[in-house]
Design a protein around this motif. Structure first.
Motif, PDB file in Angstrom:
ATOM      1  N   ASP A 194      23.939 -21.896  60.090  1.00 51.51           N
ATOM      2  CA  ASP A 194      23.720 -22.054  61.531  1.00 51.51           C
ATOM      3  C   ASP A 194      22.305 -21.687  61.959  1.00 51.51           C
ATOM      4  O   ASP A 194      21.961 -21.797  63.132  1.00 51.51           O
ATOM      5  N   ARG A 195      21.484 -21.270  61.003  1.00 52.07           N
ATOM      6  CA  ARG A 195      20.069 -20.983  61.289  1.00 52.07           C
ATOM      7  C   ARG A 195      19.144 -22.087  60.772  1.00 52.07           C
ATOM      8  O   ARG A 195      17.939 -22.031  60.996  1.00 52.07           O
ATOM      9  N   HIS A 196      19.695 -23.069  60.096  1.00 54.67           N
ATOM     10  CA  HIS A 196      18.846 -24.053  59.425  1.00 54.67           C
ATOM     11  C   HIS A 196      18.062 -24.930  60.393  1.00 54.67           C
ATOM     12  O   HIS A 196      16.879 -25.207  60.156  1.00 54.67           O
ATOM     13  N   ASP A 197      18.669 -25.368  61.476  1.00 54.41           N
ATOM     14  CA  ASP A 197      17.929 -26.188  62.443  1.00 54.41           C
ATOM     15  C   ASP A 197      16.772 -25.392  63.045  1.00 54.41           C
ATOM     16  O   ASP A 197      15.666 -25.930  63.243  1.00 54.41           O
ATOM     17  N   PHE A 198      17.020 -24.138  63.342  1.00 54.86           N
ATOM     18  CA  PHE A 198      15.983 -23.240  63.866  1.00 54.86           C
ATOM     19  C   PHE A 198      14.809 -23.165  62.894  1.00 54.86           C
ATOM     20  O   PHE A 198      13.634 -23.286  63.300  1.00 54.86           O
ATOM     21  N   LEU A 199      15.100 -23.019  61.614  1.00 56.17           N
ATOM     22  CA  LEU A 199      14.042 -22.863  60.619  1.00 56.17           C
ATOM     23  C   LEU A 199      13.338 -24.187  60.316  1.00 56.17           C
ATOM     24  O   LEU A 199      12.129 -24.199  60.059  1.00 56.17           O
ATOM     25  N   ARG A 200      14.072 -25.286  60.360  1.00 59.76           N
ATOM     26  CA  ARG A 200      13.407 -26.586  60.203  1.00 59.76           C
ATOM     27  C   ARG A 200      12.385 -26.797  61.310  1.00 59.76           C
ATOM     28  O   ARG A 200      11.291 -27.323  61.071  1.00 59.76           O
ATOM     29  N   ASP A 201      12.743 -26.409  62.518  1.00 61.88           N
ATOM     30  CA  ASP A 201      11.838 -26.549  63.653  1.00 61.88           C
ATOM     31  C   ASP A 201      10.585 -25.713  63.475  1.00 61.88           C
ATOM     32  O   ASP A 201       9.520 -26.060  63.991  1.00 61.88           O
ATOM     33  N   LEU A 202      10.704 -24.611  62.722  1.00 60.03           N
ATOM     34  CA  LEU A 202       9.546 -23.749  62.470  1.00 60.03           C
ATOM     35  C   LEU A 202       8.718 -24.232  61.285  1.00 60.03           C
ATOM     36  O   LEU A 202       7.641 -23.697  61.038  1.00 60.03           O
ATOM     37  N   GLY A 203       9.248 -25.223  60.538  1.00 56.91           N
ATOM     38  CA  GLY A 203       8.465 -25.821  59.464  1.00 56.91           C
ATOM     39  C   GLY A 203       8.994 -25.638  58.061  1.00 56.91           C
ATOM     40  O   GLY A 203       8.354 -26.092  57.104  1.00 56.91           O
ATOM     41  N   ALA A 204      10.138 -24.967  57.883  1.00 54.73           N
ATOM     42  CA  ALA A 204      10.667 -24.773  56.530  1.00 54.73           C
ATOM     43  C   ALA A 204      10.916 -26.122  55.861  1.00 54.73           C
ATOM     44  O   ALA A 204      11.463 -27.039  56.468  1.00 54.73           O
ATOM     45  N   ASP A 205      10.510 -26.231  54.588  1.00 49.85           N
ATOM     46  CA  ASP A 205      10.650 -27.488  53.851  1.00 49.85           C
ATOM     47  C   ASP A 205      12.012 -27.621  53.190  1.00 49.85           C
ATOM     48  O   ASP A 205      12.575 -28.716  53.120  1.00 49.85           O
ATOM     49  N   GLU A 206      12.523 -26.524  52.642  1.00 49.39           N
ATOM     50  CA  GLU A 206      13.824 -26.523  51.990  1.00 49.39           C
ATOM     51  C   GLU A 206      14.613 -25.315  52.487  1.00 49.39           C
ATOM     52  O   GLU A 206      14.035 -24.246  52.741  1.00 49.39           O
ATOM     53  N   LEU A 207      15.937 -25.482  52.613  1.00 47.56           N
ATOM     54  CA  LEU A 207      16.791 -24.413  53.117  1.00 47.56           C
ATOM     55  C   LEU A 207      17.979 -24.212  52.193  1.00 47.56           C
ATOM     56  O   LEU A 207      18.554 -25.183  51.690  1.00 47.56           O
ATOM     57  N   VAL A 208      18.316 -22.947  51.974  1.00 50.14           N
ATOM     58  CA  VAL A 208      19.444 -22.595  51.122  1.00 50.14           C
ATOM     59  C   VAL A 208      20.383 -21.692  51.922  1.00 50.14           C
ATOM     60  O   VAL A 208      19.951 -20.659  52.451  1.00 50.14           O
ATOM     61  N   ASP A 209      21.643 -22.097  52.014  1.00 45.26           N
ATOM     62  CA  ASP A 209      22.661 -21.279  52.681  1.00 45.26           C
ATOM     63  C   ASP A 209      23.184 -20.274  51.661  1.00 45.26           C
ATOM     64  O   ASP A 209      23.970 -20.625  50.771  1.00 45.26           O
ATOM     65  N   TYR A 210      22.751 -19.025  51.799  1.00 43.75           N
ATOM     66  CA  TYR A 210      23.106 -18.012  50.804  1.00 43.75           C
ATOM     67  C   TYR A 210      24.597 -17.665  50.821  1.00 43.75           C
ATOM     68  O   TYR A 210      25.099 -17.042  49.878  1.00 43.75           O
ATOM     69  N   THR A 211      25.318 -18.069  51.870  1.00 42.76           N
ATOM     70  CA  THR A 211      26.752 -17.769  51.937  1.00 42.76           C
ATOM     71  C   THR A 211      27.589 -18.727  51.091  1.00 42.76           C
ATOM     72  O   THR A 211      28.732 -18.429  50.762  1.00 42.76           O
TER      73      THR A 211
END
Length: 315
Positions: free
Chosen positions: A181-198
């Motif tokens: 649920d934080r991935h859209d927030f981080l994409r908007d900040l510029g993150a290239d790849e996202l990993v859901d640690y849960t």
């Protein structure tokens, strides 16, 4: 006829414990010592270290009573005779040693920089520790640049969301761990790849990183070594809970260091330019009145806040 001495409101604790140990009290207003300013605090940031000090987990100030608060933004009210770089009326922000949860605080003038004009005091107060930690880790130590592969843990938190932006501003490729649920927030900040640690073991999903910033501690340190390339650099911002020994890292052909944000008005002046140009945005999840410091700590301990929590001082 007696002269009434100026007073200050401060959130003070007289014992270690849960958030309810924080109480709003009146104290004599401090006077700046040589090299110091008296700041009329308009907003104070809440940091993880505040929660640890309050509970006694990290008793950095000795035994209570004391007033927490390392990040502040406000107006200079007075300066010591030897201070020339700041004047009464200047709006500044900075990282201090303690005492920021108060209407007035004294601290060395060298800890402050002019507040970025586009930022209000709430967002300026949220910035110092987060931006200084990210800057010292990624710029001073890692010297990230175009193409550097950077892994950031707890990327949606106070330091993490700034580190994502700072790494991107330097041209790095950023991989971030955070809940879905934080991935859209981080994409908007510029993150290239996202990993859901849960749902995903990041050690299976992330490889060949040049730099990793550990903002969690514990077993994250040794696990993160599995994501680094040979010669890669692991930076921990959790000095009390490293989870590994430096010699263990060196034995695996990698590098390791610890970052602890030091007060620096000089660095903050450079960071202020990035804040003013919106190249780094500070996300404030909640701004609460000073009297609700205990509630802010409860929110912080829940661990679900994006960005920062801030206390707003009364007029």
């Amino acid at each position: 006829m007696t002269t009434e001495h100026p007073r200050t409101l401060a959130v003070t604790q007289h014992r270690f414990g849960a958030p309810e140990v924080l109480h709003l009290e009146e104290h004599p207003r401090p006077t700046p010592a040589p090299g110091e300013i008296l700041l009329r605090v308009r907003a104070a940031g809440v940091n993880t270290v505040d929660l640890l000090v309050r509970s006694g987990t990290a008793p950095l100030y000795g035994n209570p009573p004391f007033t927490l608060g390392r990040d502040v933004s406000g107006t200079v009210e007075a300066v010591a005779e030897d201070v020339t770089r700041l004047r009464p009326g200047d709006e500044v922000f900075g990282k201090i040693d303690a005492g920021g949860y108060a209407t007035h605080v004294t601290a060395p003038a060298t800890h402050f920089a002019p507040k970025p004009a586009p930022l209000d005091h709430i967002h300026a107060a949220a910035a110092p520790t987060a931006t200084l930690t990210a800057w010292q880790a990624l710029i001073d130590i890692a010297q990230v640049g175009p193409g550097t592969r950077v892994l950031i843990h707890a990327a949606a938190g106070g330091v993490g969301h700034v580190a994502v932006q700072l790494a991107k501003a330097e041209g790095a490729h950023v991989v971030a761990t955070a809940r879905a649920d934080r991935h859209d927030f981080l994409r908007d900040l510029g993150a290239d790849e996202l990993v859901d640690y849960t749902t995903t073991d990041f050690t299976d999903a992330v490889h060949d990183m040049d730099v990793a910033l550990d903002l969690i501690g514990g077993d994250y340190g040794p696990r993160t070594l599995n994501t680094l390339r040979p010669g890669g650099l692991l930076i921990s911002a959790i000095p009390g809970d490293l989870g590994l020994a430096p010699e263990d890292v060196e034995a695996r052909g990698m590098r390791f260091t610890v970052v602890q944000a030091e007060p620096s008005g000089e660095r903050l002046a450079k960071i202020a330019a990035l804040l003013a140009s919106n190249r780094i945005r500070i996300h404030v999840e909640a701004a609460l009145p000073l009297a609700e410091a205990a509630k802010a700590h409860e929110l912080g301990e829940a661990g679900h806040a994006k960005g920062k929590l801030v206390l707003v001082l009364p007029d």
